[in-house]
Design a protein around this motif. Structure first.
Motif, mmCIF file in Angstrom:
data_model
loop_
_atom_site.group_PDB
_atom_site.id
_atom_site.type_symbol
_atom_site.label_atom_id
_atom_site.label_comp_id
_atom_site.label_asym_id
_atom_site.label_seq_id
_atom_site.Cartn_x
_atom_site.Cartn_y
_atom_site.Cartn_z
ATOM 1 N N ALA A 22 0.836 -1.198 0.000
ATOM 2 C CA ALA A 22 0.000 0.000 0.000
ATOM 3 C C ALA A 22 0.870 1.247 0.000
ATOM 4 C CB ALA A 22 -0.909 -0.005 1.217
ATOM 5 N N ALA A 23 0.560 2.168 -0.894
ATOM 6 C CA ALA A 23 1.374 3.375 -1.062
ATOM 7 C C ALA A 23 0.620 4.613 -0.616
ATOM 8 C CB ALA A 23 1.782 3.522 -2.517
ATOM 9 N N SER A 24 1.393 5.592 -0.181
ATOM 10 C CA SER A 24 0.815 6.891 0.157
ATOM 11 C C SER A 24 1.879 7.956 -0.013
ATOM 12 C CB SER A 24 0.279 6.894 1.589
ATOM 13 O OG SER A 24 1.310 6.648 2.512
ATOM 14 N N GLY A 25 1.426 9.151 -0.323
ATOM 15 C CA GLY A 25 2.326 10.291 -0.362
ATOM 16 C C GLY A 25 3.013 10.574 -1.676
ATOM 17 N N PHE A 26 2.720 9.786 -2.695
ATOM 18 C CA PHE A 26 3.287 10.069 -4.018
ATOM 19 C C PHE A 26 2.337 9.515 -5.077
ATOM 20 C CE2 PHE A 26 5.033 5.855 -5.247
ATOM 21 C CZ PHE A 26 4.965 5.187 -4.042
ATOM 22 N N ALA A 27 2.621 9.838 -6.327
ATOM 23 C CA ALA A 27 1.724 9.481 -7.435
ATOM 24 C C ALA A 27 1.920 8.009 -7.817
ATOM 25 C CB ALA A 27 1.987 10.384 -8.621
ATOM 26 N N PHE A 28 1.475 7.140 -6.950
ATOM 27 C CA PHE A 28 1.710 5.702 -7.088
ATOM 28 C C PHE A 28 1.245 5.163 -8.433
ATOM 29 C CE2 PHE A 28 2.463 1.548 -5.540
ATOM 30 C CZ PHE A 28 1.394 0.740 -5.867
ATOM 31 N N SER A 29 0.148 5.664 -8.937
ATOM 32 C CA SER A 29 -0.421 5.128 -10.176
ATOM 33 C C SER A 29 0.452 5.394 -11.392
ATOM 34 C CB SER A 29 -1.811 5.700 -10.398
ATOM 35 O OG SER A 29 -1.740 7.094 -10.600
ATOM 36 N N THR A 30 1.469 6.234 -11.245
ATOM 37 C CA THR A 30 2.375 6.509 -12.362
ATOM 38 C C THR A 30 3.682 5.726 -12.258
ATOM 39 O OG1 THR A 30 3.473 8.391 -11.289
ATOM 40 C CG2 THR A 30 1.441 8.852 -12.524
ATOM 41 N N TYR A 31 3.787 4.895 -11.259
ATOM 42 C CA TYR A 31 5.007 4.133 -11.002
ATOM 43 C C TYR A 31 4.886 2.677 -11.404
ATOM 44 C CZ TYR A 31 7.385 7.758 -8.276
ATOM 45 O OH TYR A 31 8.033 8.903 -7.888
ATOM 46 N N TYR A 32 5.970 2.159 -11.977
ATOM 47 C CA TYR A 32 6.134 0.718 -12.134
ATOM 48 C C TYR A 32 6.428 0.166 -10.738
ATOM 49 C CZ TYR A 32 7.561 -3.556 -14.577
ATOM 50 O OH TYR A 32 7.635 -4.837 -15.052
ATOM 51 N N VAL A 33 5.913 -1.031 -10.459
ATOM 52 C CA VAL A 33 6.124 -1.629 -9.146
ATOM 53 C C VAL A 33 6.666 -3.040 -9.305
ATOM 54 C CG1 VAL A 33 5.048 -2.359 -6.981
ATOM 55 C CG2 VAL A 33 4.330 -0.234 -8.075
ATOM 56 N N LYS A 34 7.642 -3.351 -8.498
ATOM 57 C CA LYS A 34 8.241 -4.683 -8.495
ATOM 58 C C LYS A 34 8.158 -5.287 -7.093
ATOM 59 C CE LYS A 34 11.669 -3.526 -12.053
ATOM 60 N NZ LYS A 34 13.103 -3.627 -12.450
ATOM 61 N N TRP A 35 8.065 -6.589 -7.055
ATOM 62 C CA TRP A 35 8.235 -7.342 -5.816
ATOM 63 C C TRP A 35 9.605 -8.027 -5.871
ATOM 64 C CZ3 TRP A 35 5.405 -7.325 -1.472
ATOM 65 C CH2 TRP A 35 4.079 -6.891 -1.536
ATOM 66 N N TYR A 36 10.338 -7.893 -4.785
ATOM 67 C CA TYR A 36 11.606 -8.574 -4.595
ATOM 68 C C TYR A 36 11.493 -9.446 -3.348
ATOM 69 C CZ TYR A 36 14.151 -5.529 -7.870
ATOM 70 O OH TYR A 36 14.603 -4.870 -8.985
ATOM 71 N N ARG A 37 12.430 -10.359 -3.222
ATOM 72 C CA ARG A 37 12.535 -11.119 -1.988
ATOM 73 C C ARG A 37 14.007 -11.316 -1.654
ATOM 74 N NH1 ARG A 37 10.165 -16.994 -4.058
ATOM 75 N NH2 ARG A 37 11.964 -17.613 -5.320
ATOM 76 N N GLN A 38 14.239 -11.521 -0.364
ATOM 77 C CA GLN A 38 15.620 -11.665 0.084
ATOM 78 C C GLN A 38 15.703 -12.642 1.244
ATOM 79 O OE1 GLN A 38 17.578 -8.001 1.319
ATOM 80 N NE2 GLN A 38 19.550 -8.817 0.624
ATOM 81 N N VAL A 39 16.686 -13.513 1.125
ATOM 82 C CA VAL A 39 17.040 -14.461 2.175
ATOM 83 C C VAL A 39 18.331 -13.965 2.804
ATOM 84 C CG1 VAL A 39 17.714 -16.839 2.632
ATOM 85 C CG2 VAL A 39 15.913 -16.348 0.962
ATOM 86 N N PRO A 40 18.477 -14.063 4.103
ATOM 87 C CA PRO A 40 19.714 -13.589 4.747
ATOM 88 C C PRO A 40 20.960 -14.167 4.087
ATOM 89 C CG PRO A 40 18.105 -14.118 6.410
ATOM 90 C CD PRO A 40 17.514 -14.549 5.103
ATOM 91 N N GLY A 41 21.915 -13.271 3.810
ATOM 92 C CA GLY A 41 23.167 -13.705 3.217
ATOM 93 C C GLY A 41 23.154 -13.815 1.705
#
Length: 116
Positions: A22-41
């Protein structure tokens, strides 16, 4: 400005989760969005991405056929539906909003644990 992920948790192998960003405070609808994931190390890994209007998406090979990214710009939210989860999907999942020439934003992450 905020990006807030939610929906993570503990799930058994083969189960499903839906993550929200969930986004707030900027023009979110004009942004490309990615999901990343990270495992320790390990390096942060790209999982999926979606265009600003939701008309195009792409997936890492590890996510194809199991994960679906979508967005609702009226709610300033991007989703990641994750099905058939595997132990190797265990990670902290982050959303990232980007737009050429503008400040880009990361969320704080949500933990997903797949374990029996």
């Amino acid at each position: 400005v905020q990006l807030v992920e939610s929906g993570g948790g503990l799930v058994q192998p083969g189960g499903s989760l839906r993550l929200s960003c969930a986004a707030s405070g900027f023009a979110f609808s004009t942004y490309y969005v990615k999901w990343y994931r990270q495992v320790p190390g390990r390096d942060r890994e790209l999982v999926a991405g979606i265009s600003s209007n939701g008309g195009a998406s792409d997936y890492a090979d590890s996510a194809k056929g199991r994960f679906t990214i979508s967005r609702d710009n009226a709610k300033n939210t991007v989703y990641l539906q994750m099905n058939s989860l595997k132990p190797e999907d265990t990670a902290v999942y982050y959303c990232y909003a980007l737009r050429l020439g503008r400040v880009n934003y990361w969320g704080q992450g949500t933990q997903v644990t797949v374990s029996s």
